[in-house]
Design a protein around this motif. Structure first.
Motif, PDB file in Angstrom:
ATOM      1  N   GLY A 144       0.830  -1.193   0.000  1.00  0.00           N
ATOM      2  CA  GLY A 144       0.000   0.000   0.000  1.00  0.00           C
ATOM      3  C   GLY A 144       0.867   1.248   0.000  1.00  0.00           C
ATOM      4  N   SER A 145       0.488   2.199   0.802  1.00  0.00           N
ATOM      5  CA  SER A 145       1.287   3.433   0.918  1.00  0.00           C
ATOM      6  C   SER A 145       2.026   3.384   2.237  1.00  0.00           C
ATOM      7  CB  SER A 145       0.386   4.666   0.828  1.00  0.00           C
ATOM      8  OG  SER A 145      -0.644   4.590   1.805  1.00  0.00           O
ATOM      9  N   GLY A 146       2.862   2.344   2.414  1.00  0.00           N
ATOM     10  CA  GLY A 146       3.519   2.074   3.688  1.00  0.00           C
ATOM     11  C   GLY A 146       4.622   3.052   4.037  1.00  0.00           C
ATOM     12  N   ARG A 147       5.270   2.741   5.150  1.00  0.00           N
ATOM     13  CA  ARG A 147       6.274   3.655   5.681  1.00  0.00           C
ATOM     14  C   ARG A 147       7.591   3.540   4.909  1.00  0.00           C
ATOM     15  NH1 ARG A 147      10.001   1.202   9.125  1.00  0.00           N
ATOM     16  NH2 ARG A 147       9.547  -0.933   9.799  1.00  0.00           N
ATOM     17  N   ALA A 148       8.392   4.568   5.025  1.00  0.00           N
ATOM     18  CA  ALA A 148       9.698   4.587   4.381  1.00  0.00           C
ATOM     19  C   ALA A 148      10.602   3.555   5.035  1.00  0.00           C
ATOM     20  CB  ALA A 148      10.318   5.981   4.484  1.00  0.00           C
ATOM     21  N   GLY A 149      11.541   3.044   4.251  1.00  0.00           N
ATOM     22  CA  GLY A 149      12.493   2.072   4.762  1.00  0.00           C
ATOM     23  C   GLY A 149      12.074   0.638   4.564  1.00  0.00           C
ATOM     24  N   VAL A 150      10.902   0.391   3.951  1.00  0.00           N
ATOM     25  CA  VAL A 150      10.420  -0.967   3.683  1.00  0.00           C
ATOM     26  C   VAL A 150      10.332  -1.145   2.168  1.00  0.00           C
ATOM     27  CG1 VAL A 150       8.611  -2.662   4.072  1.00  0.00           C
ATOM     28  CG2 VAL A 150       9.109  -0.965   5.832  1.00  0.00           C
ATOM     29  N   HIS A 151      11.056  -2.119   1.644  1.00  0.00           N
ATOM     30  CA  HIS A 151      11.146  -2.319   0.194  1.00  0.00           C
ATOM     31  C   HIS A 151      10.704  -3.737  -0.177  1.00  0.00           C
ATOM     32  CE1 HIS A 151      13.678   1.193   0.787  1.00  0.00           C
ATOM     33  NE2 HIS A 151      14.509   0.465   1.531  1.00  0.00           N
ATOM     34  N   LEU A 152      10.181  -3.867  -1.388  1.00  0.00           N
ATOM     35  CA  LEU A 152       9.745  -5.168  -1.887  1.00  0.00           C
ATOM     36  C   LEU A 152      10.305  -5.420  -3.270  1.00  0.00           C
ATOM     37  CD1 LEU A 152       5.907  -5.238  -1.041  1.00  0.00           C
ATOM     38  CD2 LEU A 152       7.744  -6.367   0.219  1.00  0.00           C
ATOM     39  N   GLU A 153      10.621  -6.666  -3.539  1.00  0.00           N
ATOM     40  CA  GLU A 153      10.852  -7.123  -4.901  1.00  0.00           C
ATOM     41  C   GLU A 153       9.671  -8.005  -5.279  1.00  0.00           C
ATOM     42  OE1 GLU A 153      14.655  -8.864  -5.665  1.00  0.00           O
ATOM     43  OE2 GLU A 153      15.731  -7.307  -4.523  1.00  0.00           O
TER      44      GLU A 153
ATOM     45  N   SER B  16       3.157   4.325 -13.506  1.00  0.00           N
ATOM     46  CA  SER B  16       2.163   3.277 -13.790  1.00  0.00           C
ATOM     47  C   SER B  16       1.537   2.708 -12.529  1.00  0.00           C
ATOM     48  CB  SER B  16       2.824   2.141 -14.582  1.00  0.00           C
ATOM     49  OG  SER B  16       3.347   2.606 -15.801  1.00  0.00           O
ATOM     50  N   PHE B  17       2.118   3.037 -11.390  1.00  0.00           N
ATOM     51  CA  PHE B  17       1.637   2.451 -10.131  1.00  0.00           C
ATOM     52  C   PHE B  17       1.123   3.504  -9.147  1.00  0.00           C
ATOM     53  CE2 PHE B  17       4.484  -0.629 -11.946  1.00  0.00           C
ATOM     54  CZ  PHE B  17       3.847  -1.836 -11.723  1.00  0.00           C
ATOM     55  N   ARG B  18       0.915   4.713  -9.645  1.00  0.00           N
ATOM     56  CA  ARG B  18       0.403   5.755  -8.759  1.00  0.00           C
ATOM     57  C   ARG B  18      -1.110   5.643  -8.612  1.00  0.00           C
ATOM     58  NH1 ARG B  18       4.234   9.350  -7.396  1.00  0.00           N
ATOM     59  NH2 ARG B  18       5.983   9.686  -8.851  1.00  0.00           N
ATOM     60  N   ALA B  19      -1.574   5.880  -7.397  1.00  0.00           N
ATOM     61  CA  ALA B  19      -3.014   5.936  -7.143  1.00  0.00           C
ATOM     62  C   ALA B  19      -3.529   7.333  -7.475  1.00  0.00           C
ATOM     63  CB  ALA B  19      -3.295   5.594  -5.686  1.00  0.00           C
ATOM     64  N   GLU B  20      -4.819   7.532  -7.308  1.00  0.00           N
ATOM     65  CA  GLU B  20      -5.406   8.831  -7.657  1.00  0.00           C
ATOM     66  C   GLU B  20      -4.848   9.967  -6.822  1.00  0.00           C
ATOM     67  OE1 GLU B  20      -9.600   8.516  -7.382  1.00  0.00           O
ATOM     68  OE2 GLU B  20      -9.804   7.117  -9.066  1.00  0.00           O
ATOM     69  N   ASP B  21      -4.416   9.669  -5.607  1.00  0.00           N
ATOM     70  CA  ASP B  21      -3.866  10.722  -4.746  1.00  0.00           C
ATOM     71  C   ASP B  21      -2.378  10.960  -4.999  1.00  0.00           C
ATOM     72  OD1 ASP B  21      -2.752   8.444  -3.717  1.00  0.00           O
ATOM     73  OD2 ASP B  21      -3.529   8.691  -1.675  1.00  0.00           O
ATOM     74  N   GLY B  22      -1.811  10.280  -6.001  1.00  0.00           N
ATOM     75  CA  GLY B  22      -0.410  10.487  -6.344  1.00  0.00           C
ATOM     76  C   GLY B  22       0.550   9.582  -5.612  1.00  0.00           C
TER      77      GLY B  22
ATOM     78  N   VAL C  93       2.345   6.027  -4.427  1.00  0.00           N
ATOM     79  CA  VAL C  93       2.608   4.704  -4.992  1.00  0.00           C
ATOM     80  C   VAL C  93       1.897   3.691  -4.108  1.00  0.00           C
ATOM     81  CG1 VAL C  93       4.365   2.982  -5.499  1.00  0.00           C
ATOM     82  CG2 VAL C  93       4.824   5.403  -5.956  1.00  0.00           C
ATOM     83  N   ASP C  94       0.821   3.124  -4.633  1.00  0.00           N
ATOM     84  CA  ASP C  94      -0.049   2.259  -3.826  1.00  0.00           C
ATOM     85  C   ASP C  94      -0.598   1.156  -4.719  1.00  0.00           C
ATOM     86  OD1 ASP C  94      -1.953   1.074  -2.207  1.00  0.00           O
ATOM     87  OD2 ASP C  94      -2.605   2.962  -1.314  1.00  0.00           O
ATOM     88  N   LEU C  95      -0.024  -0.048  -4.600  1.00  0.00           N
ATOM     89  CA  LEU C  95      -0.466  -1.165  -5.430  1.00  0.00           C
ATOM     90  C   LEU C  95      -1.822  -1.699  -4.998  1.00  0.00           C
ATOM     91  CD1 LEU C  95       2.610  -0.957  -6.029  1.00  0.00           C
ATOM     92  CD2 LEU C  95       2.599  -3.431  -6.351  1.00  0.00           C
ATOM     93  N   LEU C  96      -2.175  -1.489  -3.742  1.00  0.00           N
ATOM     94  CA  LEU C  96      -3.475  -1.962  -3.251  1.00  0.00           C
ATOM     95  C   LEU C  96      -4.611  -1.092  -3.774  1.00  0.00           C
ATOM     96  CD1 LEU C  96      -2.521  -2.737   0.465  1.00  0.00           C
ATOM     97  CD2 LEU C  96      -2.781  -4.368  -1.405  1.00  0.00           C
ATOM     98  N   ALA C  97      -4.377   0.224  -3.805  1.00  0.00           N
ATOM     99  CA  ALA C  97      -5.421   1.142  -4.250  1.00  0.00           C
ATOM    100  C   ALA C  97      -5.818   0.879  -5.692  1.00  0.00           C
ATOM    101  CB  ALA C  97      -4.958   2.587  -4.078  1.00  0.00           C
ATOM    102  N   ARG C  98      -4.888   0.358  -6.490  1.00  0.00           N
ATOM    103  CA  ARG C  98      -5.205   0.032  -7.894  1.00  0.00           C
ATOM    104  C   ARG C  98      -6.309  -1.003  -7.988  1.00  0.00           C
ATOM    105  NH1 ARG C  98      -1.129   0.263 -11.874  1.00  0.00           N
ATOM    106  NH2 ARG C  98      -1.328  -1.993 -12.199  1.00  0.00           N
ATOM    107  N   SER C  99      -6.480  -1.813  -6.921  1.00  0.00           N
ATOM    108  CA  SER C  99      -7.540  -2.826  -6.884  1.00  0.00           C
ATOM    109  C   SER C  99      -8.700  -2.397  -5.994  1.00  0.00           C
ATOM    110  CB  SER C  99      -6.973  -4.159  -6.382  1.00  0.00           C
ATOM    111  OG  SER C  99      -5.948  -4.611  -7.229  1.00  0.00           O
ATOM    112  N   GLY C 100      -8.726  -1.143  -5.609  1.00  0.00           N
ATOM    113  CA  GLY C 100      -9.809  -0.641  -4.773  1.00  0.00           C
ATOM    114  C   GLY C 100      -9.700  -1.026  -3.316  1.00  0.00           C
ATOM    115  N   LEU C 101      -8.478  -1.340  -2.867  1.00  0.00           N
ATOM    116  CA  LEU C 101      -8.290  -1.775  -1.483  1.00  0.00           C
ATOM    117  C   LEU C 101      -7.650  -0.671  -0.650  1.00  0.00           C
ATOM    118  CD1 LEU C 101      -6.856  -5.378  -2.004  1.00  0.00           C
ATOM    119  CD2 LEU C 101      -9.171  -4.779  -1.282  1.00  0.00           C
ATOM    120  N   SER C 102      -8.116  -0.547   0.569  1.00  0.00           N
ATOM    121  CA  SER C 102      -7.448   0.290   1.557  1.00  0.00           C
ATOM    122  C   SER C 102      -6.558  -0.609   2.401  1.00  0.00           C
ATOM    123  CB  SER C 102      -8.482   0.991   2.452  1.00  0.00           C
ATOM    124  OG  SER C 102      -9.201   0.014   3.204  1.00  0.00           O
ATOM    125  N   GLY C 103      -5.741  -0.008   3.253  1.00  0.00           N
ATOM    126  CA  GLY C 103      -4.910  -0.826   4.130  1.00  0.00           C
ATOM    127  C   GLY C 103      -5.747  -1.714   5.018  1.00  0.00           C
ATOM    128  N   ARG C 104      -6.894  -1.202   5.490  1.00  0.00           N
ATOM    129  CA  ARG C 104      -7.772  -1.965   6.380  1.00  0.00           C
ATOM    130  C   ARG C 104      -8.431  -3.133   5.649  1.00  0.00           C
ATOM    131  NH1 ARG C 104     -10.247  -0.678  11.189  1.00  0.00           N
ATOM    132  NH2 ARG C 104     -12.191  -1.786  11.648  1.00  0.00           N
TER     133      ARG C 104
END
Length: 443
Positions: A46-55, A88-94, A96-107
């Protein structure tokens, strides 16, 4: 979508977790650690905290690096081409949120992508009904459903023949049953009353001469007999009166003052003639018998509801019997052990199927947070095998402190079908191989 690596920066330290593309078991972790790890991975998606990275690897095979540096904006890099594809991975609020692309919030993502023991044991009444009927032998279930439907039609036809409604048949049956019980109680009372009068009268006559010869003590047995016969008669009188009251209650419910009135007025034309009355009662009795047979199979679930959802029930039944080892496929019901495995298998497959299409064609991993703590080991093994098969098409990450799951994973890891990650200090696997170690932090 598959997570290949999680990297967490914590001050000067960096913690990395390499995940299997299909199935990863993270063993030896308690509740707080499990929540923390799942929270970090979902937060990074999602739009998580800094310092956490994923491959990440998309279902198409394309690999991405999702970077959230402490001192800069989040970026998404195409690892194969080495170019920035963040836009390509930005949500409407600008963000980077891969969950928001599927209509998901963090909750909502935490609710859908993380599966716990409680999630496996809670289901809607609709799903519960489907599962209940799916457990029953389908040939027997639908044969009884057909029988109930046919008997219902017979009652309707018999009622129509005398210008009545099918709902009136039980009224007739109940009145007739209670009237028969009253007549039986009345006959029993008359029989006992005659005997008690005869015996009581003789005992009373005997009291005088016995008292004169033997005194009060000699008359006592005759007196006791007379009193006993009086009580005996009273008991049967009370039974008769109780039967009379029950009959009157049924007559009152039908709007008749007495059984004679019931026969004369025919309760809204129910009793056109004795032959038709017997036909209606016989049809109602057959219908009641078929309903009893249905209730033994399906409980309180209505036949009409089952017929309306027949396709879904059959589909669930086929899925249950194909995903768990049914030891006696000819049994009317699954054994308790098979039923537990079937229930849990259904819930797992339902969630996996949902996550497979949640991202508009892109799957999401399923995080299992100690879902089987109360499950028997034999059932647990079947469910783990089911997850292994499902993980060929969708990533599964199983977090646990269950040694049975860890032992199973150590053996399966030898085939390459999954990987197991264990913190230092965990029990050594059989054969003395060094377990994989990893450091991680909780959110």
């Amino acid at each position: 979508m598959h997570i290949e690596r999680l990297t967490i920066e914590a001050g000067d330290d960096t913690f990395s977790l390499d995940l299997h593309p299909s199935f990863t078991v993270i063993a030896g972790v308690g509740p707080a650690e499990r929540r923390g790890l799942v929270g970090e991975m979902l937060g990074a998606l999602g739009s998580g905290r800094a310092g956490v990275h994923l491959e990440l690897r998309a279902d198409s095979g394309t690999r991405y690096g999702l970077l959230r540096p402490v001192d800069g904006p989040a970026r998404v890099i195409s690892l194969a081409r080495g170019i920035d594809v963040t836009d390509s991975f930005r949500a409407e609020d600008g963000q980077v949120d891969l969950l928001a692309r599927s209509g998901l919030s963090g909750r909502s993502a935490k609710k859908l992508l993380r599966l716990t023991e409680n999630d496996l044991t809670t289901r809607s009444q609709f799903e519960q009904n489907i599962l209940t009927l799916a457990h029953v032998d389908q040939g027997r279930l639908w044969d009884v459903a057909r029988k109930v439907t046919e008997r219902d039609q017979e009652v309707a036809e018999a009622a129509a023949a005398i210008g009545s409604d099918p709902e009136d048949a039980p009224i007739i049956q109940e009145i007739e049953r209670r009237h028969a019980a009253f007549e039986e109680a009345e006959e029993a009372h008359d029989r006992v009353r005659r005997i008690s009068l005869l015996v009581g009268a003789n005992a009373a006559v005997a009291i005088v001469p016995l008292g004169g010869i033997f005194g009060l003590a000699g008359a006592a047995p005759a007196l006791a007999i007379a009193l006993a016969m009086t009580v005996y008669s009273a008991v049967y009188w009370r039974r008769m009166e109780a039967a009379r009251r029950h009959e009157q209650e049924a007559l009152d419910a039908a709007g008749a003052q007495s059984y004679l009135t019931f026969q004369i007025n025919k309760v809204n034309g129910l009793l056109a003639d004795d032959h038709q009355r017997r036909q209606l009662m016989r049809a109602a009795e057959y219908h009641r018998s078929a309903l009893t047979e249905w209730q033994l199979l399906a409980g309180d679930i209505p036949v009409d509801w089952a017929l309306d959802h027949r396709a879904e029930i059959r589909e669930a039944a086929n899925r249950l019997r194909s995903t768990v080892e049914v030891r006696n496929p000819m049994a009317v019901r699954l054994s308790p052990e098979e039923e537990t495995a079937a229930d849990l298998a259904h819930a797992l497959l339902h969630r996996l199927n949902h996550l497979r299409t949640l991202g508009g064609g892109e799957s999401y991993p399923l995080f299992l947070d100690e879902p089987f703590p109360q499950v028997e080991d034999s059932v647990k093994g079947e469910l783990l095998e089911l997850l292994m098969k499902a993980s060929r098409h969708q990533q599964v990450i199983f977090l646990t402190e269950d040694e049975h799951v860890a032992s199973w994973a150590r053996l399966e890891a030898m085939t390459g079908g999954l990987s197991i990650i264990e913190p230092r200090g965990s029990e050594q696997p059989a054969g003395g191989d060094e377990p994989r170690s990893s450091k991680h932090v909780a959110a």
